[in-house]
Design an enzyme around this catalytic site. Structure first.
Site, PDB file in Angstrom:
ATOM      1  NE  ARG A  73      -9.704  11.752  10.008  1.00  0.00           N
ATOM      2  CZ  ARG A  73      -8.888  10.944   9.326  1.00  0.00           C
ATOM      3  NH1 ARG A  73      -9.312   9.787   8.853  1.00  0.00           N
ATOM      4  NH2 ARG A  73      -7.646  11.303   9.119  1.00  0.00           N
TER       5      ARG A  73
ATOM      6  CE  LYS B 254      -9.054   3.415   4.330  1.00  0.00           C
ATOM      7  NZ  LYS B 254      -9.154   4.794   3.857  1.00  0.00           N
TER       8      LYS B 254
ATOM      9  CB  SER C 276      -8.194   6.314   8.243  1.00  0.00           C
ATOM     10  OG  SER C 276      -8.650   6.389   6.929  1.00  0.00           O
TER      11      SER C 276
ATOM     12  CG  HIS D 289      -1.783   1.189   1.337  1.00  0.00           C
ATOM     13  ND1 HIS D 289      -2.931   1.312   0.589  1.00  0.00           N
ATOM     14  CD2 HIS D 289      -1.685   2.325   2.061  1.00  0.00           C
ATOM     15  CE1 HIS D 289      -3.511   2.469   0.851  1.00  0.00           C
ATOM     16  NE2 HIS D 289      -2.773   3.110   1.753  1.00  0.00           N
TER      17      HIS D 289
ATOM     18  CG  ASP E 205     -11.711   4.885   6.881  1.00  0.00           C
ATOM     19  OD1 ASP E 205     -11.158   5.760   7.587  1.00  0.00           O
ATOM     20  OD2 ASP E 205     -11.518   4.773   5.669  1.00  0.00           O
TER      21      ASP E 205
HETATM   22  N1  URA Z   1      -5.831   8.039   3.565  1.00  0.00           N
HETATM   23  C1  URA Z   1      -6.775   7.390   4.265  1.00  0.00           C
HETATM   24  O1  URA Z   1      -7.276   6.353   3.838  1.00  0.00           O
HETATM   25  N2  URA Z   1      -7.157   7.889   5.450  1.00  0.00           N
HETATM   26  C2  URA Z   1      -6.643   9.010   5.969  1.00  0.00           C
HETATM   27  O2  URA Z   1      -7.024   9.396   7.045  1.00  0.00           O
HETATM   28  C3  URA Z   1      -5.665   9.677   5.223  1.00  0.00           C
HETATM   29  C4  URA Z   1      -5.286   9.160   4.030  1.00  0.00           C
END
Ligand code: URA
Ligand code: CA
Length: 441
Positions: free
Chosen positions: A168, A187, A183, A82, A161
């Site tokens: 956010r 995932k 966050s 990632h 999220d």
């Molecule tokens: N990418 C994400 O998936 N979450 C965040 O909070 C910032 C960047």
């Protein structure tokens, strides 16, 4: 339990309990806690922080808010990769086929681009017919048969999220280490890979603009992965200037294929080799990074890595003719050369600004409804530290809208900072963060 008390606890700098965090996530996801109370709690977290335990609990609660993907029907050690986001970051399209050609399953659920950063799915969709929406059966079959699959999420991953991130975004609470780390990792961890490698970007085109912040983010994510029982390592890499030369979907596919044939830009290849060799080590395919690099280079030199890319395209319905003859990929009507008005050396080339130029040309999305022009983008002919003479081509603008190209041309003249040679040589890779510590190169 009341959300009011949870907000008050964090406002007064108290550590939240596991039950409090679970209560918040569960009831925010199902709509019982309104946005204004969630916003207040996020702001309290922003100011008063969460510790390691709270951050892990938050991540777990977000994972549990949705489905998880079971990869146990895929044979072998599954390793996920990632990137925290960048401009011209074509690494997935290079690393995936390389490690798959070495016999390690590369199973990846990718995202789309938003704003100035690109997304792997959009890049792949510039190949005619390429399908990224696969069901679970196909995804598992492809992974078992050819060791590689790159698709969109097949399940409802971390809905908490999704909702929190949107909140956010509009309440100035994105930039908190625990919130970003949880966050991203919720995932990743919802998908059942055996190990995770994170490419944490640093610089003008990245979330984290300086090394210390990036190290802290990397540590927070590695701690979460480790706390969840998943081996996680993070590489810290440069995103001050775009990676490679191509920025734009079809242009990046072409660049990835050239790299897989051993004819790509050096920085893209070097970072792909590093991440790929770490993946091979995590998958117990080789003893160390050196052996891993050798195996990957062999896969490129023998043509196996390129053949693997073709297999990926074939299995997901893409047009192989476009891979075998790269001239058949989407092509822009105009290619405009941006020529230098100065001489000297390229001092900097702000990645975020280059990304915005590509976006203006239609290579990216302003919002989720935008339609992408796959042919549009920029090819950087000069990069940081390159010598430039008056009249040299700095970059090519690929576009279908000539008026926009003129604007981008002006903008690129401003973005290319040309002057005396930089004293410090640029670094591509800054270091590595594992559960055992941070190693800076
Ligand atoms: N990418 C994400 O998936 N979450 C965040 O909070 C910032 C960047
Ligand atoms: Ca690139």
């Amino acid at each position: 339990m009341r959300i009011y008390d949870i907000i008050k606890n964090k406002r007064d700098k108290r550590e939240l309990t596991t039950a409090e965090i679970e209560y918040f996530i569960e009831n925010y996801t199902n709509g019982k806690i309104p946005d204004y109370q969630a916003s207040a709690l996020l702001m309290a977290i922003y100011f008063n922080k969460m510790n390691k335990r709270e951050t892990l609990d938050l991540t777990k609660a977000m994972i549990n808010s949705g489905d998880t993907v079971d990869l146990s029907r895929i044979q072998g050690v599954k390793v996920d990769k990632h990137s925290t986001g960048g401009v011209g970051d074509t690494v997935t399209l290079v690393v995936g086929p390389m490690v798959a050609a070495c016999g390690v399953p590369f199973v990846k659920m990718s995202g789309r681009g938003l704003g100035h950063t690109g997304g792997t799915l959009d890049k792949l969709e510039s190949i005619r017919g390429f399908r990224v929406e696969l069901d679970e059966e196909e995804f598992i079959r492809n992974s078992n048969e050819i060791n590689i699959c790159i698709c969109s999420q097949t399940a409802n991953i971390a809905p908490a999220d999704k909702k929190l991130y949107a909140l956010r975004d509009v309440t100035a609470t994105v930039e908190d280490l625990s919130l970003i780390a949880s966050s991203v990792m919720s995932k990743k961890l919802a998908i059942g890979s055996n190990a995770i490698i994170l490419d944490v970007k640093i610089g003008s085109g990245a979330f984290m603009k300086d090394l210390d912040d990036a190290i802290q983010l990397a540590k927070a994510m590695v701690d979460i992965g480790d706390g969840y029982g998943r081996e996680t390592i993070a590489v810290l890499s440069n995103m001050d200037e775009p990676l490679g030369k191509a920025v734009g979907n079809a242009l990046e596919v072409k660049e990835a294929i050239e790299t897989l044939k051993g004819q790509g830009p050096e920085d893209l290849f070097e970072l792909s080799l590093l991440l790929g060799s770490k993946l091979l080590v995590l998958a117990n395919k080789v003893e160390n990074e050196e052996e891993g690099k050798k195996m990957l280079i062999d896969a490129v030199e023998s043509g196996a890595a390129y053949e693997k890319f073709k297999e990926l395209v074939k299995y997901q319905g893409g047009d192989l003719n476009q891979i075998e003859d790269l001239n058949l990929l989407p092509k822009a009507e105009h290619v405009i050369e941006v020529r230098s008005k100065k001489e000297g050396y390229v001092k900097s080339l702000n990645a975020e600004e280059v990304g915005k130029c590509a976006l203006m040309l239609g290579a990216g999305r302003e919002n989720m409804e935008s339609i992408i022009d796959y042919s549009a983008g920029i090819v950087l002919k000069k990069k940081v530290d390159d010598e430039v003479n008056k009249g040299d081509v700095l970059a090519e603008i690929h576009c279908n809208d000539i008026d926009m190209a003129k604007k981008v041309e002006e903008h690129l003249h401003e973005i290319y900072k040309i002057g005396a040679k930089n004293q410090e040589v640029k670094k591509l890779i800054y270091g590595l963060v594992t559960k055992d510590g941070t190693e800076l190169y």
